[in-house]
Design a protein around this motif. Structure first.
Motif, PDB file in Angstrom:
ATOM      1  N   GLN A  59      -0.348  -3.879  -9.850  1.00 27.51           N
ATOM      2  CA  GLN A  59      -0.353  -4.461  -8.504  1.00 27.51           C
ATOM      3  C   GLN A  59      -0.997  -3.523  -7.478  1.00 27.51           C
ATOM      4  OE1 GLN A  59       3.758  -5.408  -7.784  1.00 27.51           O
ATOM      5  NE2 GLN A  59       3.844  -6.883  -9.488  1.00 27.51           N
ATOM      6  N   ARG A  60      -1.065  -2.264  -7.796  1.00 24.47           N
ATOM      7  CA  ARG A  60      -1.619  -1.288  -6.849  1.00 24.47           C
ATOM      8  C   ARG A  60      -3.021  -0.805  -7.244  1.00 24.47           C
ATOM      9  NH1 ARG A  60       3.475  -1.642  -6.615  1.00 24.47           N
ATOM     10  NH2 ARG A  60       4.710  -1.072  -4.757  1.00 24.47           N
ATOM     11  N   LEU A  61      -3.632  -1.454  -8.237  1.00 23.11           N
ATOM     12  CA  LEU A  61      -4.955  -1.021  -8.700  1.00 23.11           C
ATOM     13  C   LEU A  61      -5.995  -1.054  -7.580  1.00 23.11           C
ATOM     14  CD1 LEU A  61      -5.359  -2.490 -12.311  1.00 23.11           C
ATOM     15  CD2 LEU A  61      -5.256  -0.087 -11.636  1.00 23.11           C
ATOM     16  N   GLN A  62      -5.956  -2.098  -6.755  1.00 23.28           N
ATOM     17  CA  GLN A  62      -6.962  -2.213  -5.700  1.00 23.28           C
ATOM     18  C   GLN A  62      -6.846  -1.062  -4.712  1.00 23.28           C
ATOM     19  OE1 GLN A  62      -7.393  -6.102  -4.006  1.00 23.28           O
ATOM     20  NE2 GLN A  62      -8.546  -5.383  -2.233  1.00 23.28           N
ATOM     21  N   SER A  63      -5.620  -0.783  -4.279  1.00 25.26           N
ATOM     22  CA  SER A  63      -5.442   0.307  -3.310  1.00 25.26           C
ATOM     23  C   SER A  63      -5.768   1.654  -3.953  1.00 25.26           C
ATOM     24  CB  SER A  63      -4.010   0.313  -2.765  1.00 25.26           C
ATOM     25  OG  SER A  63      -3.076   0.491  -3.804  1.00 25.26           O
ATOM     26  N   LEU A  64      -5.436   1.817  -5.239  1.00 25.47           N
ATOM     27  CA  LEU A  64      -5.757   3.058  -5.940  1.00 25.47           C
ATOM     28  C   LEU A  64      -7.266   3.240  -6.045  1.00 25.47           C
ATOM     29  CD1 LEU A  64      -3.106   3.020  -8.832  1.00 25.47           C
ATOM     30  CD2 LEU A  64      -3.281   4.692  -6.980  1.00 25.47           C
ATOM     31  N   ALA A  86       4.195  -0.659 -15.722  1.00 24.36           N
ATOM     32  CA  ALA A  86       2.821  -1.152 -15.913  1.00 24.36           C
ATOM     33  C   ALA A  86       2.482  -2.178 -14.837  1.00 24.36           C
ATOM     34  CB  ALA A  86       2.664  -1.768 -17.298  1.00 24.36           C
ATOM     35  N   ASP A  87       3.409  -3.110 -14.536  1.00 25.30           N
ATOM     36  CA  ASP A  87       3.179  -4.108 -13.483  1.00 25.30           C
ATOM     37  C   ASP A  87       3.064  -3.443 -12.118  1.00 25.30           C
ATOM     38  OD1 ASP A  87       3.133  -6.284 -15.192  1.00 25.30           O
ATOM     39  OD2 ASP A  87       5.299  -6.640 -15.023  1.00 25.30           O
TER      40      ASP A  87
END
Length: 334
Positions: free
Chosen positions: A319-324, A314-315
């Motif tokens: 942490q990659r939500l912005q790039s996704l 989940a972490d």
């Protein structure tokens, strides 16, 4: 000896009354149309006998209320409704039938009123609201018995008369009970008004507390559905987002069409379908584990990460939500 209730009225029985909801023959599962077994005939006979006894009790209740009291003719425009509503509407057909009955045979049973507690020279109905509406349509005076009733005596009279006629549906009785409790009446008074015990009353009030009043009023009396089906509807409304969906659904322009039973079924089916769509679905990873469960509703999609199956995943995604999201925008052109 006949037992006395809180307002001093005997419980003994007597004959049919105007405004009574007619018995409706309903199909019985597993039997071809027109088929009747001896056991079935006996059961129907007993049911009809019970209905007749209930109607006779209502007539007796009204007659004894009028006993020793003068029946007077009042101007319907001087009479106000009870301070607690006990119905979720009456169909136009049922009211038209009552109007025609009174036109043909006159008003056979007086209504019960009290002097209005706050308005001089006006009256308030304990029971007989449908007859009052009918006489307003027909014109002329209405026959009434005037009694000095306290608030408690009025609601007991109102509830017992409806109960004796078996005239209200489950949800109407439950909503009536809840409204009385909200006005500060004791449960003893409410039990006497509805003719139920403490456990039954508690269940009735609990169900109403779980349902938005707007939904109850939009559905209406739903006479074919009892406590179990309303409890199932309440269970559906407890699901995430269901209340908002239900309120939006009953506000649609075409929802009020059809009879009350049909509206209940329509709402129940809508919420059941939404429940099926909202079931969580496990995502299977390449290593055959299932670290994520996906739940989708009309308004949102939710991902639930298993800390046991994939600790830290989940972490990692967070942490990659912005790039996704940037990748999503490039793919979709947003």
């Amino acid at each position: 000896m006949a037992r006395k209730n809180l307002i001093g009225i005997s419980d003994s029985p007597t004959a049919p009354i105007e405004g009574e909801r007619p018995a409706v023959e309903r199909p019985i599962a597993g039997l071809a149309q027109g088929h009747r077994s001896s056991g079935l005939v006996g059961g129907i006979t007993r049911s009809l006998s019970n209905i007749t006894q209930k109607v006779e009790r209502a007539e007796e209740l009204e007659r004894q209320l009028a006993e020793g009291q003068s029946i007077v003719d009042l101007d319907p425009s001087l009479i106000d409704a009870s301070f607690v509503v006990d119905r979720l509407g009456v169909t136009a057909e049922a009211q038209a039938a009552l109007v025609q009955q009174i036109r043909d045979h006159g008003q056979q049973v007086p209504i019960l009123v009290r002097p209005h507690p706050t308005a001089k020279e006006r009256y308030q109905v304990a029971y007989g609201h449908r007859r009052l509406a009918a006489l307003r349509e027909i014109g002329g005076k209405i026959k009434a018995v005037i009694r000095n009733l306290s608030d408690e005596q009025l609601v007991v009279s109102q509830g017992q008369e409806n109960n004796a006629r078996t005239d209200l549906s489950f949800i109407e009785r439950a909503l009536f009970a809840t409204r009385l409790e909200d006005r500060g009446f004791s449960r003893e008074i409410i039990m006497s008004a509805l003719g139920v015990d403490k456990a039954a009353l508690s269940k009735m009030i609990t169900i109403v507390r779980r349902l938005p009043v707007e939904v109850i009023e939009a559905v209406g009396a739903a006479p074919s559905f009892g406590r179990r089906r309303w409890m199932e509807l309440a269970d559906l409304l407890d699901l995430d987002g269901s209340r908002t969906r239900a309120l939006g659904f009953v506000e649609q322009a075409d929802f009020p069409t059809g009879e009350s039973d049909q509206r209940f079924e329509k709402l129940f089916s809508f919420l059941s379908t939404a429940k099926e769509r909202s079931k969580a679905e496990a995502w299977t990873a390449p290593d055959r584990t299932r670290p994520v469960r996906i739940r989708e509703t009309e308004s949102e999609t939710t991902l639930a990460f298993s800390k046991k199956v994939a600790p830290g995943f989940a972490d990692f995604v967070r942490q990659r939500l912005q790039s996704l999201y940037l990748e999503y925008q490039q793919e979709t052109g947003d």
